[in-house]
Motif scaffolding. Structure first.
Motif, short mmCIF file in Angstrom:
data_model
loop_
_atom_site.label_atom_id
_atom_site.label_comp_id
_atom_site.label_asym_id
_atom_site.label_seq_id
_atom_site.Cartn_x
_atom_site.Cartn_y
_atom_site.Cartn_z
N ASP A 270 -10.82 6.68 -5.25
CA ASP A 270 -10.21 6.07 -6.43
C ASP A 270 -9.55 4.73 -6.11
OD1 ASP A 270 -10.93 8.21 -8.10
OD2 ASP A 270 -9.17 9.35 -7.48
N LEU A 271 -9.45 4.41 -4.84
CA LEU A 271 -8.83 3.15 -4.42
C LEU A 271 -9.87 2.23 -3.79
CD1 LEU A 271 -5.53 4.65 -2.98
CD2 LEU A 271 -5.80 3.41 -5.13
N ARG A 272 -10.37 2.62 -2.63
CA ARG A 272 -11.47 1.93 -1.96
C ARG A 272 -11.24 0.43 -1.80
NH1 ARG A 272 -14.55 4.43 1.57
NH2 ARG A 272 -15.72 6.20 0.72
N PHE A 273 -10.11 0.08 -1.19
CA PHE A 273 -9.88 -1.32 -0.83
C PHE A 273 -10.45 -1.51 0.58
CE2 PHE A 273 -6.90 -0.67 -4.25
CZ PHE A 273 -6.94 -1.87 -4.94
N GLU A 274 -11.75 -1.81 0.59
CA GLU A 274 -12.48 -1.83 1.87
C GLU A 274 -12.23 -3.09 2.68
OE1 GLU A 274 -13.99 -2.01 -1.12
OE2 GLU A 274 -15.55 -0.49 -1.38
N LEU A 275 -11.80 -4.15 2.03
CA LEU A 275 -11.72 -5.45 2.69
C LEU A 275 -10.28 -5.93 2.77
CD1 LEU A 275 -13.21 -7.94 3.82
CD2 LEU A 275 -13.38 -8.80 1.47
N CYS A 276 -9.84 -6.21 4.01
CA CYS A 276 -8.54 -6.85 4.21
C CYS A 276 -8.78 -8.34 4.39
CB CYS A 276 -7.82 -6.27 5.42
SG CYS A 276 -6.21 -7.07 5.73
#
Length: 259
Positions: free
Chosen positions: A135-141
């Protein structure tokens, strides 16, 4: 004539009184109020209009006073997808045995952007579900930058991490971690986001934030023997010798390894 203010059907009089007006909403995390000192953090106070301190004021602006603050803690609803994202993160923290109110210091919504202030000891507890929860999936910093607030006692240095979710249409979220100048340590997130390697090196090099657990924290912009961190606000701006004079570049086969 009957008394129209009398209770009807034997109801107590207090039940007919108008409810007390609600006070201003208190920002909270998972039902726990945000600490008062974090709701609005005052960076400094300004007086006057033009900043001239070497002569008497003849304009009347010298009487003006203003406070410079960080954006205040937000209250629900945050708007858009922000509420769902915070709820998902709170659920993940609880599932892993972490108190959400201890991990998330406050939620800030400003200029349509979502920022979570995170206690540094819980940074990795937050970053892991931020990456892995479907539900979040912030794959890229997108990296980390440092900020220095010399007058914000005990929270002078801030590390700001920016994340993007490609899965959910390029959503953006920011994590901000504060630490004191006297103990400028923040956990490294390179183990979860390897691309943050050089960003953390630069933040240490220029701002002096030490990222614990980084595989090889070295200078990236300044020479190895440079003293201090030149992007801090208390770093001297002029009147110092030219420190690069006489510097040499060693042969490629004798330079230190960055691996």
């Amino acid at each position: 004539m009957s008394d129209t203010t009398a209770p009807k059907d034997g109801a107590p009089a207090e039940e007919l009184q108008a409810p007390a007006p609600a006070g201003p909403a208190v920002p909270e995390i998972a039902g726990t109020p945000v600490r008062p000192e974090l709701r609005v953090e005052v960076i400094s106070h300004h007086s006057g209009q033009f900043g001239a301190a070497d002569a008497g004021d003849t304009t009347g602006y010298g009487l003006t006073r203003s406070a410079v603050t960080l954006a205040p803690a937000a209250t629900r609803p945050y708007g858009g997808w922000f509420d769902d994202a915070v709820d998902a993160l709170v659920e993940d923290l609880r599932a892993s045995g972490v108190d959400p109110a201890a991990a998330i210091e406050k939620v800030v919504v400003e200029h349509g952007e979502l920022t979570l202030f995170i206690a540094r000891e819980h940074l990795l507890d937050v970053v892991a579900p931020l990456r892995d929860d479907q539900d979040l999936r912030f794959e890229l910093c997108l990296g980390v930058s440092g900020v220095h607030y010399p007058q914000l006692a005990g929270r002078e240095l801030h590390a700001c991490f920016q994340f993007m979710s490609l899965t959910h249409g390029a959503r953006m979220i920011r994590l901000e971690v504060a630490c004191p100048e006297s103990d400028p340590h923040v956990p490294s997130i390179v183990s979860l986001y390897p691309g943050d390697d050089w960003h953390e090196r630069e933040a240490w090099d220029l701002m002096g934030i030490v990222f614990d657990g980084h595989p090889h924290l070295t200078r990236s912009a300044m020479p190895d023997d440079w003293v201090g961190h030149p992007q801090r606000k208390d770093y001297p701006l002029g009147g110092i010798p030219v420190e690069y004079k006489g510097a040499t570049t060693p042969p490629a086969d004798t330079r230190r390894s960055y691996r």
